[in-house]
Scaffold this motif. Structure first.
Motif, PDB file in Angstrom:
ATOM      1  N   LYS A 234      86.711  29.256  65.786  1.00 26.19           N
ATOM      2  CA  LYS A 234      86.016  30.022  64.744  1.00 26.19           C
ATOM      3  C   LYS A 234      85.214  31.171  65.341  1.00 26.19           C
ATOM      4  O   LYS A 234      84.496  30.990  66.336  1.00 26.19           O
ATOM      5  N   GLN A 235      85.339  32.328  64.735  1.00 25.38           N
ATOM      6  CA  GLN A 235      84.492  33.470  65.048  1.00 25.38           C
ATOM      7  C   GLN A 235      83.228  33.305  64.215  1.00 25.38           C
ATOM      8  O   GLN A 235      83.207  33.586  63.010  1.00 25.38           O
ATOM      9  N   MET A 236      82.165  32.809  64.849  1.00 21.72           N
ATOM     10  CA  MET A 236      80.957  32.458  64.110  1.00 21.72           C
ATOM     11  C   MET A 236      80.268  33.684  63.527  1.00 21.72           C
ATOM     12  O   MET A 236      79.775  33.660  62.398  1.00 21.72           O
ATOM     13  N   ASN A 237      80.234  34.745  64.309  1.00 25.08           N
ATOM     14  CA  ASN A 237      79.696  36.027  63.849  1.00 25.08           C
ATOM     15  C   ASN A 237      80.277  37.102  64.751  1.00 25.08           C
ATOM     16  O   ASN A 237      81.184  36.837  65.547  1.00 25.08           O
ATOM     17  N   GLU A 238      79.768  38.302  64.661  1.00 22.77           N
ATOM     18  CA  GLU A 238      80.322  39.417  65.437  1.00 22.77           C
ATOM     19  C   GLU A 238      80.257  39.157  66.937  1.00 22.77           C
ATOM     20  O   GLU A 238      81.122  39.629  67.695  1.00 22.77           O
ATOM     21  N   ASP A 239      79.280  38.392  67.396  1.00 23.01           N
ATOM     22  CA  ASP A 239      79.053  38.207  68.829  1.00 23.01           C
ATOM     23  C   ASP A 239      79.585  36.893  69.382  1.00 23.01           C
ATOM     24  O   ASP A 239      79.856  36.795  70.578  1.00 23.01           O
ATOM     25  N   ARG A 241      82.086  33.443  69.445  1.00 24.66           N
ATOM     26  CA  ARG A 241      83.314  32.719  69.101  1.00 24.66           C
ATOM     27  C   ARG A 241      83.309  31.366  69.817  1.00 24.66           C
ATOM     28  O   ARG A 241      82.976  31.285  71.008  1.00 24.66           O
ATOM     29  N   TYR A 308      80.386  34.820  74.036  1.00 27.24           N
ATOM     30  CA  TYR A 308      79.212  35.427  73.423  1.00 27.24           C
ATOM     31  C   TYR A 308      79.074  36.841  73.980  1.00 27.24           C
ATOM     32  O   TYR A 308      78.789  37.031  75.169  1.00 27.24           O
TER      33      TYR A 308
END
Length: 423
Positions: A234-239, A241, A308
């Motif tokens: 999952k790509q948790m947010n832009e920064d 994974r 990150y």
């Protein structure tokens, strides 16, 4: 002269393939892994399909060459180590053919044009991947195929996640280091894998005939291989994974299983810890370790991956049990691997990293564990998305081997420079 001829042929291939490549677009191939910088940290080539736009053929490939400056030593035994010096290794090259056969159906074929173990050209393997059934009937089983992919062929088995980062002959652009794992699980076998990808989860089940060298000769004891993988990515947010997978590979009674010595391309550390009189072709897996689970093997690998921003952490914990048919009891090996890589600069074109790898287990017909440990640091530069330079310092040690073994108090260390092109 033969080496110069070989190098000339490889360079010619690169120039011709680059010209051919200019005629095609990666976006013409569905569920495709990019062969350049964009393919880094791309694992299974699954996901949403692009629109099918007719029959397409894409030619590509890879080229790699190393400058090796390694030395090795051991305690005095009856086997004297071969003398090695500082020089270039044999250049290696791959030829890739990817074809969009129909909507939801693609083919991949890889040929090794030059490799350490087989300097001549030969086919590594290929497969067909099916992501929908529109080629058979429009919208057939659409709800099922939305999260299902089928892969069939003579192909690299999807055991573990490391094989997505490893060097595959000349394709070295995904690997931030020069070598692969000490106990390198890699093989091409005839079989099928079925993938289910509900949301951020991955489930794979597969079966193969367990053979590297295909033959119709019967063997009543040759049981099939079963393998599987389950994971979350999952790509948790832009920064940030996160990815975590677990894999297994098992065969109860194979005629000859090649999981840990199936890489016919050979290793990157030429002639290290090999006896006097060795040559790079016949002794092609220098620096690796084969646990000799020839007739029975069950292996489990767990792989965490964290990215990150520019910082990457990738690891492996593997336990493998098996034996030769002549052994009465199975033996178990444990492999631990970890690498930390930091990518920086514009578009992360530069990186530096460190890795640690250790293998522990008993040799055939023994209960005493041996230990092999490797530490390496590396740095690299993506000059373009297709061209990469890297340098590595490596130190590998061998412990707890018998006094008569060539590996007794053995070690090798030094630097390797590598240049690779992939497209």
């Amino acid at each position: 002269m033969k080496s110069l001829t070989k190098l000339g042929a490889v360079l010619s291939f690169v120039l011709v393939s680059v010209s051919a490549f200019a005629q095609f677009d990666d976006r013409d191939i569905q569920q495709y892994r990019y062969r350049d910088f964009r393919g880094i940290n791309q694992f299974e080539a699954l996901g949403n399909d692009i629109a099918y736009d007719g029959f397409k053929v894409r030619l590509g490939g890879a080229f790699a060459v190393q400058m090796q400056a390694l030395s090795h030593s051991n305690a005095p035994t009856s086997d004297t180590l071969v003398t090695i010096g500082n020089n270039f290794n044999l250049p290696t090259a791959n030829l890739d053919v990817d074809v969009a056969l129909a909507d939801g159906m693609r083919m991949h074929l890889r040929t090794y044009l030059s490799s350490r173990h087989h300097p001549e050209s030969w086919v590594k393997g290929g497969y067909i991947q099916i992501s929908n059934l529109n080629w058979l009937s429009q919208d057939l089983l659409e709800n099922v195929m939305d999260f299902t992919t089928i892969k069939i062929g003579m192909m690299e088995v999807n055991y573990g996640d490391y094989h997505f980062r490893r060097t595959d002959n000349a394709r070295a652009i995904y690997n931030p280091f020069v070598g692969n794992l000490i106990m390198d699980a890699f093989n091409t076998e005839a079989g099928a894998e079925i993938y289910f990808t509900p949301g951020d989860f991955l489930i794979m089940v597969g079966a193969t005939n367990g053979k590297l060298n295909q033959s119709v000769a019967t063997n009543n004891n040759n049981t099939p291989v079963f393998l599987g993988k389950a994971g979350w990515d999952k790509q948790m947010n832009e920064d940030l994974r996160l990815r975590l997978t677990g894999s297994f590979y098992t065969t109860a009674d194979g005629n000859t299983n090649y999981l840990y010595f199936g890489d016919r391309a050979g290793s990157r550390y030429y002639l290290v810890m090999e006896p006097d009189g060795s040559n790079p072709t016949d002794q092609s897996r220098s620096g690796r370790w084969n646990p000799t689970f020839v007739n029975q093997v069950t292996s489990i690998m767990i792989n965490p991956f964290v990215k990150y921003k520019g910082l990457e952490l990738f690891g492996a914990y593997e336990t493998a049990s098996g034996k030769l048919s002549a052994e009465t009891e199975t033996r178990t090996y444990t492999q631990i691997y970890g690498e930390l890589v930091y990518r920086f600069g514009a578009d992360e074109k530069f990186y530096a990293g460190a890795r640690y790898n250790t293998v522990t287990g008993p040799q055939a017909f023994s209960t005493d564990d041996i230990n092999i440990s490797r530490f390496a640091v590396a740095a690299g530069w993506y000059m373009t998305p297709n061209v990469m330079m890297k340098a590595e310092y490596v130190n590998q040690t061998y412990s707890d081997f018998a006094a008569t073994s060539i590996y007794n108090n053995g070690s090798f260390n030094g630097a390797v420079l590598e240049a690779t092109i992939s497209f």
